[in-house]
Write an enzyme that holds these catalytic residues in place. Structure first.
Site, mmCIF file in Angstrom:
data_model
loop_
_atom_site.group_PDB
_atom_site.id
_atom_site.type_symbol
_atom_site.label_atom_id
_atom_site.label_comp_id
_atom_site.label_asym_id
_atom_site.label_seq_id
_atom_site.Cartn_x
_atom_site.Cartn_y
_atom_site.Cartn_z
ATOM 1 N N MET A 153 0.790 -1.220 0.000
ATOM 2 C CA MET A 153 0.000 0.000 0.000
ATOM 3 C C MET A 153 0.822 1.270 0.000
ATOM 4 S SD MET A 153 -3.248 -0.788 2.510
ATOM 5 C CE MET A 153 -2.262 -1.027 3.971
ATOM 6 N N ASP B 168 -4.514 -6.517 9.096
ATOM 7 C CA ASP B 168 -3.398 -6.856 8.215
ATOM 8 C C ASP B 168 -2.181 -7.318 9.026
ATOM 9 O OD1 ASP B 168 -2.132 -7.199 5.795
ATOM 10 O OD2 ASP B 168 -1.520 -5.115 5.582
#
Length: 766
Positions: free
Chosen positions: A21, A132
């Protein structure tokens, strides 16, 4: 630009790394005179996020304070960048530690897990879920774990407004995703973090996560459908209570896991902890999978695959709440063999009611024969007269006619009840013969030059709808106003599933990176990804909008030229496909000096030019599909395969001495160049030598100091057919020198380990 945008607060020192990301930079906090880590969201992710909402959502993390949670210092937006700031930890990630040691000591593994669980219990008590948890997000400072990016995944997901799948982006790492995250459940609880940490602990104990695969789709399918093997299968010394706690935390159903992170931590530290038994756990896992499949109401189900002469048929009645799924293989006698050899078209179709199939056949010598039609409930098939040399069949909406192309580029139709075929058009693109029959009676097909054409099902003059030659594999949506296409650029390295408006001629990308779309009346859009996985996503055909999150259906469908995936779907929910497992091709094998071979990558494919990285933990090679060949990198430690290039024909890759770059020969848009590219794909490829200077030149090796790339090719103006050896400097001046130039062909030069000698091949001796 980033340096300028943050200049009033932070001085960017250097890049530290890149994740899924964000890119991480080391920076100096000017106000507090300290080193910090600045994480900048990737541009494609920031493009779909609202800066204000992202900043609001991320504030949740800033309020947390725990010894095992890395605090958030700052966040914001600057000149289009979305960023957040954390302390700079002079240590390593748990991923780096695992890459170095593979397995950790049992006591150390349990201690790390319990300390992380203590942090999770703290966060969950405040309503914050990490989403995550993975080794990359656990920093080790003096042996003490600290969780990084706490709440970042939640902030990104919330700020994206549920549009992550539509933008082609995803959150989480597949190996550590919980089943509910893999199936895109709307409500995610703290038990998802428990599953993810159990996966991390599993890897610390055994050396790899619970589920492995060659692609993200394969891993996700295993997470959803397969129970994890007991850790004691791989490491018998793991205490019984630890093995039982890990097994419970890895249950498919969240309700079957520990109710809290605290309970998981207590079980790891309690020598008397046990569960009801592995048999019961396996049964519960199987039941969870079945229940989840029913809840998704997929319009198709996963089915058994086939080899070269068989097909698989999957039938699912789409009526809720609990559809039946019937899976079985269709076999064909030697005299009437399904044409599974063609690389350029799909040779079978299903009738709209799902009760019969039509397929192209090949005779005993392998030559194209006739179309055959077969009822699903019958063991024999019937030939359709006049369909010799037929390819790419497709049904009319009423199921009474079969359209098909011929080997001599004609478009025809034939009644299924018998009768002569009728010629409709004579300009079919023979290399990609695909057609779709709309409910308005017209047929969309690919004409010569890959143009998109339309013709009435009763005949007449064809009409060209698109002449760019980049739209393939049509599927006409209800109403015949819009058509699904695969948008294919040069070599079709990066296809997109697009929506084509017949009236306005406008093209809209629906799913980036997808190919071969089908629509079901139940409101599901099916599409393939380049690694042979099939996904289903809710789709509003009237508005042309995706309405939900994609769910995996299959992960083993055969691909053909220009992403012509071998699967067809009928409106009834029946699906027929050829299994993607290849029966021919090559594997990557390491051979020692005694001639003993060890399979390194068992996947069968058209591999070429494999090369070990300098550290021998990665292999670069080319993989050819149809007329496109891409550079692939296989990580032998994580057993993951990634694609480096995405367009054109790329060949003969070679590593730089430090393993950071790959040089390769590429053919794009009719030019032949020498390119190089960072192995981590952090930047696009860059041309090093232009093709007009070294026609057909290709990289072969690097000098040991990394200052030169060796390549063979033709000297400027030389078109004699004899290649010579050259080198180009890797500095900014790109200086070029001639190494070896004779009347013979010199190719494939490799520098010796001491950098003094050049070994090469030559046809000097004939």
């Amino acid at each position: 630009r980033l340096t300028a945008a943050l200049a009033d607060r932070y001085r960017i020192e250097r890049e530290l790394g890149m994740g899924g990301m964000a890119t991480v930079y080391l920076a100096h906090d000017l106000k507090h005179d300290r080193l910090v880590a600045v994480k900048v969201l990737k541009p494609e992710l920031a493009a779909v996020l609202g800066a204000e909402r992202f900043v609001v959502e991320i504030k949740t993390t800033a309020s947390m304070s725990h010894p095992h949670i890395l605090p958030l210092f700052d966040s914001g937006a600057a000149d289009g960048f979305l960023f957040y700031v954390m302390p700079y930890i002079e240590g390593e990630t748990l991923r780096s530690k695992l890459d170095r040691e593979t397995q950790l000591g049992i006591d150390e593994s349990v201690r790390i897990a319990r300390e992380v669980l203590d942090a999770l219990e703290y966060a969950h008590g405040r309503g914050v879920i990490h989403r995550d948890i993975k080794p990359e997000n656990i920093l080790m400072q003096g042996g003490r774990p600290m969780i990084a990016d706490f709440g970042i995944a939640l902030a990104v997901s919330a700020a994206a407004g549920g549009r992550m799948t539509e933008t082609g982006l995803s959150l989480g790492t597949p190996h550590y995703m919980s089943p509910e995250q893999a199936t895109a459940e709307k409500e995610i609880t703290g038990r998802a973090d428990i599953y993810s940490l159990a996966s991390v602990l599993y890897e610390m104990l055994t050396g790899e996560p619970p589920h492995m695969g060659n692609s993200a789709q394969q891993i996700i399918m295993k997470i959803i459908t397969e129970p994890a093997a007991a850790v004691t299968k791989f490491r018998k010394s793991v205490p019984a209570n630890v093995a039982a706690a890990v097994a419970k935390a890895l249950e498919k159903l969240p309700a079957d896991r520990f109710a809290s992170a605290r309970e998981f931590g207590e079980a790891l530290g309690n020598p008397t902890f046990t569960t009801t038994g592995t048999a019961g756990a396996a049964g519960a896992a199987a039941g969870a999978v079945a229940g989840r499949t029913r809840a998704l109401h997929w319009a198709v189900g996963a089915g058994a695959g086939v080899l070269a002469t068989a097909a698989a048929f999957t039938l699912l009645r789409s009526a809720p709440p609990a559809p039946d799924v019937v899976r079985f293989e269709l076999t064909f006698p030697e005299a009437v063999r399904l044409d599974a050899q063609s690389d350029e078209d799909v040779s079978f179709a299903i009738s709209p009611d799902g009760k019969r199939i039509v397929f192209a056949t090949r005779d005993s010598l392998g030559a194209l024969s006739t179309l055959h039609i077969r009822e699903i409930g019958q063991l024999t098939s019937t030939p359709l007269p006049g369909t010799e040399q037929a390819i790419a069949p497709f049904f009319s909406p009423d199921g009474l006619w079969v359209g098909f192309a011929t080997d001599d580029d004609q478009l025809k139709k034939v009644p299924i009840g018998g009768g002569p075929p009728i010629t409709l058009a004579k300009d079919v693109q023979g290399t990609v013969a695909s057609g779709s029959w709309g409910d308005d009676g017209s047929i969309i097909y690919t004409s010569r030059g890959f143009r998109v054409s339309r013709i009435s099902g009763t005949g007449g003059a064809p009409e060209v709808l698109d002449s760019l030659g980049q739209l393939l594999w049509p599927f006409v949506l209800p109403g015949s106003r819009a058509i699904l296409f695969e948008s294919c650029t040069t070599g079709c390295g990066t296809p997109d599933l697009v929506l084509f408006d017949v009236v306005t001629k406008e093209i809209e990308v629906l799913v980036p990176g997808a190919a071969r779309g089908w629509y079901l009346p139940s409101g599901q859009l099916l599409y393939a990804t380049q690694d042979g996985a099939i996904f289903a996503v809710p789709f509003d055909a009237a508005s042309g909008e995706l309405r939900g999150t994609a769910a995996p259906v299959l992960d083993d469908v055969r691909n053909g030229w220009l992403n012509g995936f071998r699967f067809v779907v009928s409106p009834s929910g029946a699906m027929m496909y050829l299994r993607g497992t290849q029966t021919s091709g090559s594997q990557l094998v390491a051979v020692d000096r005694a001639g003993r071979g060890t399979v390194v990558l068992p996947m069968l494919a058209d591999w070429g030019a494999p090369r070990w990285s300098p550290t021998r933990d990665r292999i670069v090679a080319t993989k050819t599909v149809g007329d496109a060949s891409q550079v692939m990198i296989y990580d032998t430690g994580s057993q993951t395969l990634s694609q480096l290039t995405s367009e054109g024909r790329n060949q003969r890759p070679s590593w730089s001495p430090d393993g950071s770059r790959v040089a390769f020969y590429t053919e794009r848009d009719g030019t032949y160049d020498l390119h190089w590219m960072p192995a981590d794909r952090s930047m696009p490829s860059e041309r090093v030598v232009e093709g007009e200077d070294t026609f057909n030149g290709s990289a072969t090796s690097w000098s040991r100091d990394g200052n030169w790339i060796l390549f063979d090719g033709f000297a400027t103006g030389n078109r004699s057919g004899n290649e010579d050896m050259f080198a180009v400097g890797t500095g900014s001046d790109r200086k070029r020198i001639t190494l070896l130039q004779t009347p013979a062909n010199e190719q494939s030069g490799v520098v010796s380990p001491d950098g003094r000698w050049l070994a090469y091949t030559s046809d000097e001796g004939g």
